[in-house]
Design a protein around this motif. Structure first.
Motif, PDB file in Angstrom:
ATOM      1  N   LEU A   1      -2.886  15.003   6.467  1.00 35.39           N
ATOM      2  CA  LEU A   1      -2.176  14.951   5.194  1.00 35.39           C
ATOM      3  C   LEU A   1      -2.445  16.225   4.396  1.00 35.39           C
ATOM      4  CD1 LEU A   1      -2.799  11.225   4.199  1.00 35.39           C
ATOM      5  CD2 LEU A   1      -1.027  12.207   5.670  1.00 35.39           C
ATOM      6  N   ALA A   2      -1.377  16.809   3.887  1.00 38.65           N
ATOM      7  CA  ALA A   2      -1.476  18.055   3.123  1.00 38.65           C
ATOM      8  C   ALA A   2      -1.886  17.753   1.689  1.00 38.65           C
ATOM      9  CB  ALA A   2      -0.145  18.805   3.165  1.00 38.65           C
ATOM     10  N   ILE A   3      -3.170  17.545   1.488  1.00 42.95           N
ATOM     11  CA  ILE A   3      -3.728  17.225   0.171  1.00 42.95           C
ATOM     12  C   ILE A   3      -4.777  18.278  -0.156  1.00 42.95           C
ATOM     13  CG2 ILE A   3      -4.988  15.510  -1.184  1.00 42.95           C
ATOM     14  CD1 ILE A   3      -3.811  13.357   0.618  1.00 42.95           C
ATOM     15  N   ASP A   4      -4.618  18.957  -1.300  1.00 41.78           N
ATOM     16  CA  ASP A   4      -5.555  20.005  -1.692  1.00 41.78           C
ATOM     17  C   ASP A   4      -6.977  19.471  -1.796  1.00 41.78           C
ATOM     18  OD1 ASP A   4      -3.505  21.807  -1.833  1.00 41.78           O
ATOM     19  OD2 ASP A   4      -3.337  21.783  -4.019  1.00 41.78           O
ATOM     20  N   ASP A   5      -7.939  20.272  -1.385  1.00 42.22           N
ATOM     21  CA  ASP A   5      -9.366  19.979  -1.556  1.00 42.22           C
ATOM     22  C   ASP A   5      -9.807  18.709  -0.829  1.00 42.22           C
ATOM     23  OD1 ASP A   5      -9.338  22.177  -3.287  1.00 42.22           O
ATOM     24  OD2 ASP A   5      -8.992  20.930  -5.060  1.00 42.22           O
ATOM     25  N   ALA A   6      -9.106  18.376   0.264  1.00 42.69           N
ATOM     26  CA  ALA A   6      -9.450  17.156   1.005  1.00 42.69           C
ATOM     27  C   ALA A   6      -9.155  17.351   2.481  1.00 42.69           C
ATOM     28  CB  ALA A   6      -8.659  15.970   0.467  1.00 42.69           C
TER      29      ALA A   6
ATOM     30  N   GLY B   1      -3.359  -6.832   7.460  1.00 38.97           N
ATOM     31  CA  GLY B   1      -2.695  -7.727   6.521  1.00 38.97           C
ATOM     32  C   GLY B   1      -1.696  -7.006   5.651  1.00 38.97           C
ATOM     33  N   GLU B   2      -1.582  -7.457   4.414  1.00 36.38           N
ATOM     34  CA  GLU B   2      -0.557  -6.965   3.490  1.00 36.38           C
ATOM     35  C   GLU B   2      -0.710  -5.468   3.205  1.00 36.38           C
ATOM     36  OE1 GLU B   2       2.815  -7.922   0.976  1.00 36.38           O
ATOM     37  OE2 GLU B   2       1.690  -9.158   2.404  1.00 36.38           O
ATOM     38  N   GLU B   3       0.412  -4.775   3.182  1.00 42.62           N
ATOM     39  CA  GLU B   3       0.397  -3.362   2.820  1.00 42.62           C
ATOM     40  C   GLU B   3       0.098  -3.218   1.333  1.00 42.62           C
ATOM     41  OE1 GLU B   3       3.283  -0.129   4.456  1.00 42.62           O
ATOM     42  OE2 GLU B   3       4.149  -0.851   2.575  1.00 42.62           O
ATOM     43  N   ARG B   4      -0.834  -2.337   1.006  1.00 38.18           N
ATOM     44  CA  ARG B   4      -1.185  -2.081  -0.389  1.00 38.18           C
ATOM     45  C   ARG B   4      -1.170  -0.588  -0.666  1.00 38.18           C
ATOM     46  NH1 ARG B   4      -3.905  -6.386  -3.148  1.00 38.18           N
ATOM     47  NH2 ARG B   4      -3.986  -4.952  -4.915  1.00 38.18           N
ATOM     48  N   ARG B   5      -1.071  -0.242  -1.961  1.00 36.31           N
ATOM     49  CA  ARG B   5      -1.085   1.157  -2.373  1.00 36.31           C
ATOM     50  C   ARG B   5      -2.524   1.652  -2.441  1.00 36.31           C
ATOM     51  NH1 ARG B   5       0.939   2.053  -7.742  1.00 36.31           N
ATOM     52  NH2 ARG B   5       0.259  -0.072  -8.164  1.00 36.31           N
ATOM     53  N   PHE B   6      -2.765   2.782  -1.798  1.00 38.63           N
ATOM     54  CA  PHE B   6      -4.051   3.470  -1.830  1.00 38.63           C
ATOM     55  C   PHE B   6      -3.827   4.731  -2.657  1.00 38.63           C
ATOM     56  CE2 PHE B   6      -7.068   6.574  -0.057  1.00 38.63           C
ATOM     57  CZ  PHE B   6      -8.248   5.851  -0.042  1.00 38.63           C
ATOM     58  N   VAL B   7      -4.473   4.814  -3.817  1.00 43.74           N
ATOM     59  CA  VAL B   7      -4.203   5.893  -4.771  1.00 43.74           C
ATOM     60  C   VAL B   7      -5.388   6.850  -4.825  1.00 43.74           C
ATOM     61  CG1 VAL B   7      -3.583   6.474  -7.140  1.00 43.74           C
ATOM     62  CG2 VAL B   7      -2.783   4.327  -6.143  1.00 43.74           C
ATOM     63  N   LEU B   8      -5.102   8.137  -4.673  1.00 45.14           N
ATOM     64  CA  LEU B   8      -6.099   9.196  -4.761  1.00 45.14           C
ATOM     65  C   LEU B   8      -5.917   9.956  -6.066  1.00 45.14           C
ATOM     66  CD1 LEU B   8      -5.513  10.236  -1.122  1.00 45.14           C
ATOM     67  CD2 LEU B   8      -7.835   9.858  -1.953  1.00 45.14           C
ATOM     68  N   LYS B   9      -7.006  10.212  -6.766  1.00 44.39           N
ATOM     69  CA  LYS B   9      -6.980  10.916  -8.054  1.00 44.39           C
ATOM     70  C   LYS B   9      -8.002  12.047  -8.016  1.00 44.39           C
ATOM     71  CE  LYS B   9      -7.620  10.062 -13.022  1.00 44.39           C
ATOM     72  NZ  LYS B   9      -7.930   9.010 -14.039  1.00 44.39           N
TER      73      LYS B   9
ATOM     74  N   ASN C   1      -1.615  12.471  -8.863  1.00 42.83           N
ATOM     75  CA  ASN C   1      -2.177  11.443  -7.996  1.00 42.83           C
ATOM     76  C   ASN C   1      -1.371  11.360  -6.698  1.00 42.83           C
ATOM     77  OD1 ASN C   1      -3.913  10.937 -10.086  1.00 42.83           O
ATOM     78  ND2 ASN C   1      -3.164   8.871 -10.513  1.00 42.83           N
ATOM     79  N   VAL C   2      -2.071  11.031  -5.619  1.00 41.17           N
ATOM     80  CA  VAL C   2      -1.438  10.837  -4.322  1.00 41.17           C
ATOM     81  C   VAL C   2      -1.433   9.343  -4.014  1.00 41.17           C
ATOM     82  CG1 VAL C   2      -1.556  11.334  -1.849  1.00 41.17           C
ATOM     83  CG2 VAL C   2      -2.202  13.100  -3.519  1.00 41.17           C
ATOM     84  N   VAL C   3      -0.267   8.804  -3.666  1.00 39.48           N
ATOM     85  CA  VAL C   3      -0.147   7.377  -3.359  1.00 39.48           C
ATOM     86  C   VAL C   3       0.217   7.223  -1.886  1.00 39.48           C
ATOM     87  CG1 VAL C   3       1.012   5.210  -3.888  1.00 39.48           C
ATOM     88  CG2 VAL C   3       0.577   6.870  -5.716  1.00 39.48           C
ATOM     89  N   LEU C   4      -0.620   6.512  -1.138  1.00 36.66           N
ATOM     90  CA  LEU C   4      -0.373   6.229   0.270  1.00 36.66           C
ATOM     91  C   LEU C   4      -0.177   4.731   0.449  1.00 36.66           C
ATOM     92  CD1 LEU C   4      -3.232   8.384   1.862  1.00 36.66           C
ATOM     93  CD2 LEU C   4      -0.864   9.080   1.492  1.00 36.66           C
ATOM     94  N   LEU C   5       0.761   4.363   1.308  1.00 38.98           N
ATOM     95  CA  LEU C   5       0.931   2.968   1.688  1.00 38.98           C
ATOM     96  C   LEU C   5       0.228   2.763   3.023  1.00 38.98           C
ATOM     97  CD1 LEU C   5       4.680   2.361   0.742  1.00 38.98           C
ATOM     98  CD2 LEU C   5       2.637   1.705  -0.550  1.00 38.98           C
ATOM     99  N   LEU C   6      -0.739   1.856   3.041  1.00 36.49           N
ATOM    100  CA  LEU C   6      -1.539   1.645   4.242  1.00 36.49           C
ATOM    101  C   LEU C   6      -1.106   0.349   4.928  1.00 36.49           C
ATOM    102  CD1 LEU C   6      -5.071   2.680   2.939  1.00 36.49           C
ATOM    103  CD2 LEU C   6      -3.360   4.084   4.116  1.00 36.49           C
TER     104      LEU C   6
ATOM    105  N   ILE D   1      -7.578   0.894  -5.149  1.00 37.21           N
ATOM    106  CA  ILE D   1      -6.480  -0.013  -4.808  1.00 37.21           C
ATOM    107  C   ILE D   1      -6.105  -0.752  -6.086  1.00 37.21           C
ATOM    108  CG2 ILE D   1      -5.741  -1.977  -3.397  1.00 37.21           C
ATOM    109  CD1 ILE D   1      -6.339   0.366  -1.665  1.00 37.21           C
ATOM    110  N   PRO D   2      -4.993  -0.409  -6.735  1.00 35.83           N
ATOM    111  CA  PRO D   2      -4.645  -1.055  -8.008  1.00 35.83           C
ATOM    112  C   PRO D   2      -4.098  -2.466  -7.816  1.00 35.83           C
ATOM    113  CG  PRO D   2      -2.934   0.493  -7.369  1.00 35.83           C
ATOM    114  CD  PRO D   2      -4.045   0.663  -6.364  1.00 35.83           C
TER     115      PRO D   2
END
Length: 203
Positions: A12-17, A139-147, A156-161, A181-182
């Protein structure tokens, strides 16, 4: 189906990660694995201390690992329960794909859309300077949020896992990013997430 015939990881093209994502790994039949993890895990719900206040965690959890792999965060210390055969099987597949080795796993059970995980970084001293964290979801797909922890210019980066996905965080990711995970507004089914890690025990 061969484990390695399911497609390659995405960088994933995410700065500093340094983050890799496998969108599907053949751990077995998704629904059966989810049901077994929920049924066979000795779940707990602890109170954590944040900013001087005590809160009941908005999810259930369990901590498994090698002997001595204790983990402390937010005012609580978890002593590891023994590995189950199911967890060891999942761990071996994660290690084969990632090329990393792990001695512990935090298992989180999100019962519905109201369960969540607040923003945090897995940067406790016992994880080392550049921890490798392997996150498996069922199980259920949830939003994984990176800040980003330091830069306001990065959104913020939002990934669906999805179920049976594997997310690998390494390098400076924990130093530079928080994740969470909100809660969701619409109803969601159960989700179990396993975050494999290595606890560095004193020599």
């Amino acid at each position: 189906m061969d484990l390695f015939d399911e497609g390659h990881s995405e960088s994933l093209a995410i700065d500093d990660a340094e983050i890799l994502l496998w969108r599907h790994v053949d751990f077995g039949e998704d629904k059966q694995l989810l049901e077994r993890l929920i049924r066979e895990t000795n779940w707990r719900q602890d109170r954590i201390t944040l900013w001087g206040k005590s809160y009941l965690q908005p999810r259930l959890l369990a901590w498994h690992g090698d002997a001595g792999a204790e983990y402390s965060y937010s005012g609580i210390t978890l002593a590891p329960e023994q590995w189950s055969d199911l967890l060891l099987d999942i761990k071996s597949k994660v290690e084969a794909l990632s090329g990393a080795s792990f001695n512990s796993v935090l298992v989180n059970y999100y019962r519905d859309h109201r369960d969540s995980m607040g923003f945090h970084a897995d940067d406790e001293p016992e994880l080392g300077a550049q921890p490798v964290i392997a996150s498996v979801s069922f199980g259920e797909e949830r939003r994984f949020v990176l800040k980003h922890r330091h830069r306001k210019d990065i959104e913020n980066v939002v990934l669906l896992l999805p179920s049976s996905s594997l997310l690998l965080m390494a390098g400076e990711t924990q130093k530079n990013w928080k994740h969470g995970i909100p809660k969701e507004t619409r109803p969601r089914g159960p989700r179990v997430n396993l975050t494999f890690r290595t606890i560095i025990t004193p020599s």
